[in-house]
Scaffold this active site. Structure first.
Site, PDB file in Angstrom:
ATOM      1  N   TYR A   1       0.843  -1.194   0.000  1.00  0.00           N
ATOM      2  CA  TYR A   1       0.000   0.000   0.000  1.00  0.00           C
ATOM      3  C   TYR A   1       0.878   1.244   0.000  1.00  0.00           C
ATOM      4  O   TYR A   1       1.974   1.246   0.568  1.00  0.00           O
ATOM      5  CB  TYR A   1      -0.941   0.035   1.211  1.00  0.00           C
ATOM      6  CG  TYR A   1      -0.258  -0.023   2.551  1.00  0.00           C
ATOM      7  CD1 TYR A   1       0.085   1.140   3.238  1.00  0.00           C
ATOM      8  CD2 TYR A   1       0.043  -1.243   3.153  1.00  0.00           C
ATOM      9  CE1 TYR A   1       0.704   1.094   4.482  1.00  0.00           C
ATOM     10  CE2 TYR A   1       0.661  -1.309   4.388  1.00  0.00           C
ATOM     11  CZ  TYR A   1       0.984  -0.130   5.046  1.00  0.00           C
ATOM     12  OH  TYR A   1       1.609  -0.182   6.265  1.00  0.00           O
TER      13      TYR A   1
ATOM     14  N   LYS B   1       2.272  11.330   4.703  1.00  0.00           N
ATOM     15  CA  LYS B   1       2.088  12.018   5.967  1.00  0.00           C
ATOM     16  C   LYS B   1       1.084  13.158   5.780  1.00  0.00           C
ATOM     17  O   LYS B   1       1.153  13.894   4.793  1.00  0.00           O
ATOM     18  CB  LYS B   1       3.419  12.584   6.467  1.00  0.00           C
ATOM     19  CG  LYS B   1       4.404  11.519   6.926  1.00  0.00           C
ATOM     20  CD  LYS B   1       3.890  10.759   8.126  1.00  0.00           C
ATOM     21  CE  LYS B   1       5.003   9.906   8.717  1.00  0.00           C
ATOM     22  NZ  LYS B   1       4.563   9.177   9.909  1.00  0.00           N
TER      23      LYS B   1
ATOM     24  N   GLN C   1       9.340  -6.043   6.326  1.00  0.00           N
ATOM     25  CA  GLN C   1       8.836  -4.930   5.544  1.00  0.00           C
ATOM     26  C   GLN C   1       9.921  -4.311   4.689  1.00  0.00           C
ATOM     27  O   GLN C   1      11.100  -4.353   5.012  1.00  0.00           O
ATOM     28  CB  GLN C   1       8.262  -3.855   6.460  1.00  0.00           C
ATOM     29  CG  GLN C   1       9.325  -3.083   7.227  1.00  0.00           C
ATOM     30  CD  GLN C   1       8.764  -1.845   7.912  1.00  0.00           C
ATOM     31  OE1 GLN C   1       7.570  -1.601   7.895  1.00  0.00           O
ATOM     32  NE2 GLN C   1       9.623  -1.083   8.507  1.00  0.00           N
TER      33      GLN C   1
ATOM     34  N   SER D   1       0.211   7.207  13.145  1.00  0.00           N
ATOM     35  CA  SER D   1      -0.747   6.857  12.090  1.00  0.00           C
ATOM     36  C   SER D   1      -2.090   7.542  12.288  1.00  0.00           C
ATOM     37  O   SER D   1      -2.676   8.076  11.348  1.00  0.00           O
ATOM     38  CB  SER D   1      -0.967   5.342  12.044  1.00  0.00           C
ATOM     39  OG  SER D   1       0.138   4.686  11.476  1.00  0.00           O
TER      40      SER D   1
END
Length: 521
Positions: A151, A155, A191, A229
Site C-alpha cells: 500500500y 504524511k 517490511q 498513524s
C-alpha cells in the site's frame, strides 16, 4: 522552516501490477497459450536470476481481488534498470493477454532518524550491527513463498495535523513509539518501505511480507491506534497476494493453487497449455525501512523503523569461495561419517544466527529476553540464549531455528542489540562452528578441563584462528564452542584428526546428548 532529515538512497523499486484478460486467454488457441506461458516463465525466471543486472531482486505474486491478478516486484540499482525490466515484459507473448491497471515507483532510503554518524561520515562510530541494518534498508531482498501486502501512504498535511510542521525531535519521538509496536512482530513481519516523493502519487510505498496473512492484518490494525498513524497517516489502496515460483505460472493461469509445491505438485509437471514448469529458483531476503514512514524509523537501538524484518538466503557457514549449499551438504556428510553430527535429536538440520556483543551482560540479556518472548510464538523457533565466553570478554547471542530463512529473519532484529561487534561467519576466514554440547552436571568440570586440553592442540593447528568455550547464562551445562578457521578444509582437517576422534569417544560418557553441529545462517 522545520528541519528536514537527511536521506541516502539505495535500490529503486517497481511494483508492476498486471491484470489478465481472462476472456482472451480462454479463447486463445492451445499453441498460443503454450507460447505465452513459456515466454512468461522464461522472462520471470531470468529476472529472478538477475540475468539483466548485477544486483537487485525480483519476484512474482498472485493478487487477490479485482484490482489486479499478478504483481511483478523488482528491486534494481538504477531507475533505468527498472524501466528496462518493465518494458521487457511487454515483448513477451504473455503481455498480449495482460494490461497494467496500476504500478508504483519508489526508492529505498535511510534517513537521519537512524544514525547521525552515518550522515556525518563518522564511520568508526558505526557498529557492525548498525552497518548491516543500514545495508539491508538500502539493498533489500524478497522472502520466499510468503504473503504480501502493498500500500502507498503519505504524511498528513492538514490544517490541524501537519507532519511537516513538527520539529525533528517530536517526529523522531513519534517514530520511536511506532517502532516499538513494530518490534512486537519480530520474526512474523518483514517490511520494505521505499520513498516515492517526486516519483509517484504518495510519499512512500510499503510492502509487508508474512508467512501468516493474519499477521499483516494485525500489525496494520494495531498501528492505526498509534499517534504517528492516527493523526498523521494517510493511506492509498491495499493489495494482497502470495508469492509463487515462475515455473508455476501455467498452474496459476489454469486455476490451480500456487505455489504448487504446497498442494502436491513437484514444480516439474505440465500446466495449462502443456508447457512444463521450470521449477523453483532460490530467493533472497533482507530487511529495509524508510525515512518519515509512520510504521517507524528511529535510532538503531530503540526506535527501529520496522514492523519486523528478515531474510532468506541462509548459507550455513559456507566457504566464501564455494557455493554455500554445496558446503552445507559436504560438511553435513563428513560430520555424519565421523559420527559427530547429530543435528536435532532426530537428525534434521537446524540453523543458527550467532552475534557477538561487548555490551554489559545483564543489559544484553534483558534485551534478548524481550526478543525471545516474541520468537517463542513461532513453531520454527528452537531456542535463543546468551552465552558468555570463557576465554574472551564478549557474549554470544545464539538464536536457533528450524529453517535458514527464520534464522535470518531473527538476525535482522538481533543485529539491533547493543554493542554488537561481529556476526559469526562474517569474520575473517571460515566461521563455521557451531558445536553445541549438553553436559551431564556431574561431568561439567571434566568437560571444561577437556576443552582446555583440546585448546592446546588447536593452538598449534594450522589454519586455526581461535576457539572459545561459551556457556549459557541460564544453564551452565549448555555449552557452545565457537571456532574460527582460515578455510573450510582447515576446519574439516581437525575434525578428521585422531585427537578429535578421541575427544568424541571420551565425550560419549560425559554428554547428556550427542553434539549438535548447527549451520550458521
Amino acid at each position: 522552516m522545520t528541519e528536514a532529515p537527511q536521506t541516502d538512497e539505495g535500490w529503486y523499486v517497481l511494483h508492476d501490477f498486471r491484470e489478465v484478460d481472462w476472456d482472451a486467454w480462454r479463447d486463445a488457441p492451445e499453441r498460443e497459450r503454450r507460447r505465452a506461458i513459456a515466454e512468461g516463465v522464461d522472462h520471470l525466471e531470468r529476472h529472478e536470476a538477475l540475468a539483466d543486472a548485477e544486483e537487485g531482486a525480483s519476484a512474482v505474486f498472485s493478487v487477490l481481488g479485482h484490482k489486479a491478478d499478478l504483481l511483478v516486484l523488482h528491486f534494481r540499482p538504477t531507475l533505468d534498470a527498472l524501466s528496462t525490466a518493465e518494458r521487457r515484459f511487454e515483448s513477451t507473448a504473455l503481455a498480449e493477454y495482460t494490461t497494467q491497471p496500476a504500478s508504483y515507483v519508489s526508492v529505498t532510503e535511510v534517513s537521519g532518524y537512524v544514525s547521525d554518524d552515518y550522515f556525518e561520515g563518522n564511520e568508526d562510530d558505526i557498529d557492525e550491527g548498525l552497518r548491516r541494518y543500514i545495508e539491508g534498508k538500502l539493498k533489500p531482498d524478497i522472502p520466499d513463498d510468503e504473503y504480501v501486502s502493498f500500500y502507498p501512504m503519505s504524511k498528513r498535511r492538514g490544517e490541524e495535523y501537519n507532519w511537516y510542521d513538527l520539529g525533528f525531535e517530536e517526529r523522531a519521538d513519534l517514530m520511536s513509539g511506532h517502532g516499538d509496536v513494530g518490534r512486537k512482530y519480530a520474526g512474523r513481519i518483514k517490511q520494505v518501505i521505499a520513498s516515492s516523493v517526486g516519483f509517484d502519487d504518495h510519499e512512500w510505498g510499503v510492502t509487508l511480507f508474512a508467512a501468516d496473512p493474519a499477521d499483516i492484518k494485525d500489525i496494520v490494525y494495531e498501528m492505526r491506534f498509534d499517534e504517528a498513524s492516527s493523526r498523521y497517516g494517510e493511506f492509498g489502496r491495499f493489495y494482497v497476494g502470495r508469492r509463487f515460483p515462475p515455473g508455476d505460472l501455467g498452474a496459476y493461469l489454469a486455476g490451480e493453487s500456487v505455489p504448487t509445491s504446497e498442494h502436491g505438485g513437484d514444480g516439474d509437471h505440465a500446466h495449462a497449455g502443456g508447457e512444463p514448469a521450470h521449477g523453483d529458483h532460490p530467493h533472497g531476503g533482507g530487511h529495509s525501512g524508510d525515512g518519515d514512514h509512520p510504521h517507524g524509523d528511529g535510532s538503531h537501538h530503540g526506535s527501529g523503523d520496522h514492523h519486523g524484518e528478515g531474510h532468506h538466503d541462509g548459507h550455513g557457514g559456507g566457504s566464501e569461495d564455494g557455493d554455500a549449499a554445496d558446503d552445507e551438504a559436504s560438511i553435513r556428510a563428513e560430520l555424519a561419517d565421523l559420527d559427530v553430527y547429530a543435528g536435532k535429536p532426530h537428525g534434521e538440520d537446524v540453523f543458527a544466527t550467532v552475534l557477538y556483543s561487548e555490551a554489559d551482560p545483564d543489559e544484553l540479556f534483558a534485551e534478548v529476553e524481550g526478543l525471545r518472548e516474541n520468537f517463542d510464538h513461532y513453531g520454527t523457533h528452537v531456542k535463543t540464549a546468551v552465552y558468555s565466553g570463557t576465554g574472551t570478554d564478549r557474549e554470544a547471542v545464539v538464536s536457533i531455528w528450524e529453517t535458514a530463512s527464520a534464522a535470518e529473519t531473527a538476525a535482522g532484529f538481533l543485529s539491533e542489540l547493543p554493542d554488537v561487534v561481529a556476526r559469526a561467519g562474517e569474520e575473517s576466514g571460515f566461521g563455521t562452528m557451531g558445536m553445541f554440547y549438553a553436559v551431564k552436571p556431574e561431568h561439567r568440570e571434566d568437560f571444561v578441563g577437556k576443552f582446555e586440553t583440546v585448546g592446546e592442540v588447536l593452538a598449534d593447528t594450522e589454519g586455526h584462528h581461535g576457539t572459545d568455550l561459551m556457556v549459557n547464562r541460564e544453564d551452565e551445562n549448555d555449552m557452545f564452542i565457537a571456532s574460527q578457521w582460515a578455510s573450510r578444509e582447515d576446519a574439516m582437517g581437525f575434525f578428521r584428526s585422531e585427537e578429535f576422534r578421541e575427544t568424541v569417544e571420551w565425550g560419549r560418557d560425559v554428554l547428556a546428548d550427542r553434539p549438535r553441529h548447527v549451520f550458521l545462517a
